[in-house]
Design a protein around this motif. Structure first.
Motif, mmCIF file in Angstrom:
data_model
loop_
_atom_site.group_PDB
_atom_site.id
_atom_site.type_symbol
_atom_site.label_atom_id
_atom_site.label_comp_id
_atom_site.label_asym_id
_atom_site.label_seq_id
_atom_site.Cartn_x
_atom_site.Cartn_y
_atom_site.Cartn_z
ATOM 1 N N GLY A 140 0.807 -1.208 0.000
ATOM 2 C CA GLY A 140 0.000 0.000 0.000
ATOM 3 C C GLY A 140 0.840 1.257 0.000
ATOM 4 N N THR A 141 0.146 2.382 0.043
ATOM 5 C CA THR A 141 0.772 3.701 0.051
ATOM 6 C C THR A 141 0.125 4.542 1.141
ATOM 7 O OG1 THR A 141 1.064 3.544 -2.341
ATOM 8 C CG2 THR A 141 1.295 5.722 -1.378
ATOM 9 N N ILE A 142 0.961 5.264 1.882
ATOM 10 C CA ILE A 142 0.457 6.167 2.925
ATOM 11 C C ILE A 142 -0.200 7.370 2.262
ATOM 12 C CG2 ILE A 142 1.127 7.686 4.839
ATOM 13 C CD1 ILE A 142 1.513 4.686 5.487
ATOM 14 N N ASN A 143 -1.440 7.689 2.696
ATOM 15 C CA ASN A 143 -2.137 8.891 2.227
ATOM 16 C C ASN A 143 -1.965 10.043 3.212
ATOM 17 O OD1 ASN A 143 -4.360 6.497 1.339
ATOM 18 N ND2 ASN A 143 -3.639 7.876 -0.249
ATOM 19 N N SER A 144 -2.090 9.738 4.504
ATOM 20 C CA SER A 144 -1.955 10.769 5.529
ATOM 21 C C SER A 144 -1.640 10.098 6.861
ATOM 22 C CB SER A 144 -3.245 11.593 5.650
ATOM 23 O OG SER A 144 -4.319 10.774 6.055
ATOM 24 N N ALA A 145 -1.179 10.919 7.805
ATOM 25 C CA ALA A 145 -0.815 10.403 9.123
ATOM 26 C C ALA A 145 -1.277 11.373 10.197
ATOM 27 C CB ALA A 145 0.699 10.229 9.210
ATOM 28 N N VAL A 146 -1.628 10.840 11.366
ATOM 29 C CA VAL A 146 -1.993 11.673 12.507
ATOM 30 C C VAL A 146 -1.535 10.954 13.781
ATOM 31 C CG1 VAL A 146 -4.349 10.722 12.636
ATOM 32 C CG2 VAL A 146 -3.861 12.926 13.668
ATOM 33 N N HIS A 147 -0.812 11.696 14.632
ATOM 34 C CA HIS A 147 -0.426 11.140 15.931
ATOM 35 C C HIS A 147 -1.581 11.421 16.877
ATOM 36 C CE1 HIS A 147 2.236 9.408 18.857
ATOM 37 N NE2 HIS A 147 1.793 10.325 19.694
ATOM 38 N N THR A 148 -2.139 10.356 17.472
ATOM 39 C CA THR A 148 -3.372 10.499 18.243
ATOM 40 C C THR A 148 -3.564 9.301 19.155
ATOM 41 O OG1 THR A 148 -5.768 10.890 18.000
ATOM 42 C CG2 THR A 148 -4.759 9.346 16.448
ATOM 43 N N THR A 149 -4.643 9.330 19.890
ATOM 44 C CA THR A 149 -5.095 8.134 20.595
ATOM 45 C C THR A 149 -6.026 7.403 19.639
ATOM 46 O OG1 THR A 149 -4.948 9.236 22.734
ATOM 47 C CG2 THR A 149 -6.315 7.261 22.624
ATOM 48 N N VAL A 150 -5.783 6.108 19.463
ATOM 49 C CA VAL A 150 -6.676 5.278 18.656
ATOM 50 C C VAL A 150 -7.481 4.403 19.603
ATOM 51 C CG1 VAL A 150 -5.225 5.265 16.585
ATOM 52 C CG2 VAL A 150 -4.961 3.432 18.272
ATOM 53 N N TYR A 151 -8.699 4.095 19.181
ATOM 54 C CA TYR A 151 -9.604 3.324 20.026
ATOM 55 C C TYR A 151 -10.081 2.071 19.297
ATOM 56 C CZ TYR A 151 -9.786 7.555 22.830
ATOM 57 O OH TYR A 151 -9.448 8.636 23.601
ATOM 58 N N MET A 152 -10.218 1.004 20.076
ATOM 59 C CA MET A 152 -10.874 -0.213 19.615
ATOM 60 C C MET A 152 -12.278 -0.159 20.217
ATOM 61 S SD MET A 152 -9.847 -4.284 20.083
ATOM 62 C CE MET A 152 -8.280 -3.812 20.702
ATOM 63 N N ILE A 153 -13.293 -0.435 19.389
ATOM 64 C CA ILE A 153 -14.672 -0.290 19.855
ATOM 65 C C ILE A 153 -15.515 -1.508 19.513
ATOM 66 C CG2 ILE A 153 -14.654 2.234 19.761
ATOM 67 C CD1 ILE A 153 -16.194 2.035 17.078
ATOM 68 N N ASP A 154 -16.584 -1.682 20.293
ATOM 69 C CA ASP A 154 -17.657 -2.631 19.995
ATOM 70 C C ASP A 154 -18.888 -1.784 19.692
ATOM 71 O OD1 ASP A 154 -16.000 -4.757 20.724
ATOM 72 O OD2 ASP A 154 -16.982 -5.087 22.658
ATOM 73 N N TYR A 155 -19.643 -2.160 18.641
ATOM 74 C CA TYR A 155 -20.856 -1.408 18.327
ATOM 75 C C TYR A 155 -21.839 -2.272 17.550
ATOM 76 C CZ TYR A 155 -19.179 -0.845 13.515
ATOM 77 O OH TYR A 155 -18.748 -1.079 12.227
ATOM 78 N N ILE A 156 -23.093 -1.871 17.587
ATOM 79 C CA ILE A 156 -24.125 -2.508 16.769
ATOM 80 C C ILE A 156 -24.399 -1.553 15.621
ATOM 81 C CG2 ILE A 156 -26.518 -3.299 16.649
ATOM 82 C CD1 ILE A 156 -26.264 -4.046 19.633
ATOM 83 N N PRO A 157 -24.248 -2.011 14.360
ATOM 84 C CA PRO A 157 -24.478 -1.125 13.215
ATOM 85 C C PRO A 157 -25.889 -0.520 13.220
ATOM 86 C CG PRO A 157 -23.464 -3.186 12.515
ATOM 87 C CD PRO A 157 -23.860 -3.356 13.954
ATOM 88 N N THR A 158 -25.997 0.710 12.780
ATOM 89 C CA THR A 158 -27.306 1.365 12.687
ATOM 90 C C THR A 158 -28.175 0.686 11.638
ATOM 91 O OG1 THR A 158 -26.472 2.964 11.072
ATOM 92 C CG2 THR A 158 -26.416 3.618 13.405
ATOM 93 N N THR A 159 -27.558 -0.101 10.763
ATOM 94 C CA THR A 159 -28.292 -0.840 9.732
ATOM 95 C C THR A 159 -28.806 -2.170 10.271
ATOM 96 O OG1 THR A 159 -26.181 -1.733 8.980
ATOM 97 C CG2 THR A 159 -27.049 0.179 7.801
ATOM 98 N N GLY A 160 -28.528 -2.457 11.549
ATOM 99 C CA GLY A 160 -28.948 -3.716 12.165
ATOM 100 C C GLY A 160 -27.866 -4.776 12.032
ATOM 101 N N GLY A 161 -28.163 -5.933 12.543
ATOM 102 C CA GLY A 161 -27.216 -7.030 12.455
ATOM 103 C C GLY A 161 -26.485 -7.263 13.751
ATOM 104 N N PRO A 162 -25.560 -8.200 13.718
ATOM 105 C CA PRO A 162 -24.839 -8.561 14.936
ATOM 106 C C PRO A 162 -23.855 -7.480 15.358
ATOM 107 C CG PRO A 162 -23.919 -9.726 13.056
ATOM 108 C CD PRO A 162 -25.144 -8.997 12.562
ATOM 109 N N ILE A 163 -23.477 -7.537 16.620
ATOM 110 C CA ILE A 163 -22.503 -6.597 17.163
ATOM 111 C C ILE A 163 -21.170 -6.764 16.435
ATOM 112 C CG2 ILE A 163 -21.775 -8.163 19.015
ATOM 113 C CD1 ILE A 163 -21.517 -5.646 20.815
#
Length: 178
Positions: A140-163
């Motif tokens: 791949g190729t880098i498009n952009s970079a940002v130094h930040t806090t990254v988060y791992m999340i659990d969510y239920i899609p607004t379109t429905g379906g499994p978590i």
């Protein structure tokens, strides 16, 4: 022969995680979200937990990112918070299919031989992330970079379906408490 052509046509039309789903029924759309995402709570060993994240592990947030269908506007639970550099990348999946443009996000620790310096846009890389099918080992190729806090999340899609469990990654600016 006709059956083979129809089978191949059906397979290729759904093989890309970013393919159009206008002709899919609701159940197929729900399944497609699950097939695209390869959630795992494993993180690179060198990744450092955030010492004072804005959103603490266990808190609930509103997602302001649209990395996947059904993500924008959903409520999510924070399951991990880490300080690193996050990259938007364009890559060609190892499984074939169309190029994935501006994928958000792959982190410093998921890029082969990235070292500790922030990579510049245009840098060619090999991905060691396994968020989506065909990502591990992709060029791949880098498009952009940002130094930040990254988060791992659990969510239920607004379109429905499994978590969706252990979605990697959203950055701090893509989350809100309201």
């Amino acid at each position: 022969m006709l059956i083979l052509v129809l089978m191949l046509s059906a397979w290729t039309s759904n093989s890309s995680p970013y393919s159009s789903d206008k002709n899919m029924n609701t159940d197929d759309k729900k399944k497609n979200i699950s097939k695209m995402h390869l959630g795992s709570s494993e993180v690179p060993k060198s990744l450092k937990k955030a010492e004072s994240p804005t959103y603490k592990v266990g808190s609930q947030v509103i997602v302001k990112a649209d990395h996947m269908k059904g993500m924008y506007g959903t409520k999510a639970n924070i399951v991990g918070a880490y300080d690193t550099t996050a990259y938007a990348v364009t890559y060609t999946p190892t499984t074939g299919g169309p190029m994935v443009k501006n994928h958000k996000w792959v982190i410093q620790e998921e890029i082969k031989k990235a070292g500790h310096k922030t990579l510049k846009p245009g840098t060619e890389v090999t991905l060691e992330a396994n968020h989506m099918k065909g990502m591990m080992g992709a060029k791949g190729t880098i498009n952009s970079a940002v130094h930040t806090t990254v988060y791992m999340i659990d969510y239920i899609p607004t379109t429905g379906g499994p978590i969706v469990k252990n979605h990697k990654w959203v950055i701090e600016s893509e989350l809100s408490t309201k």
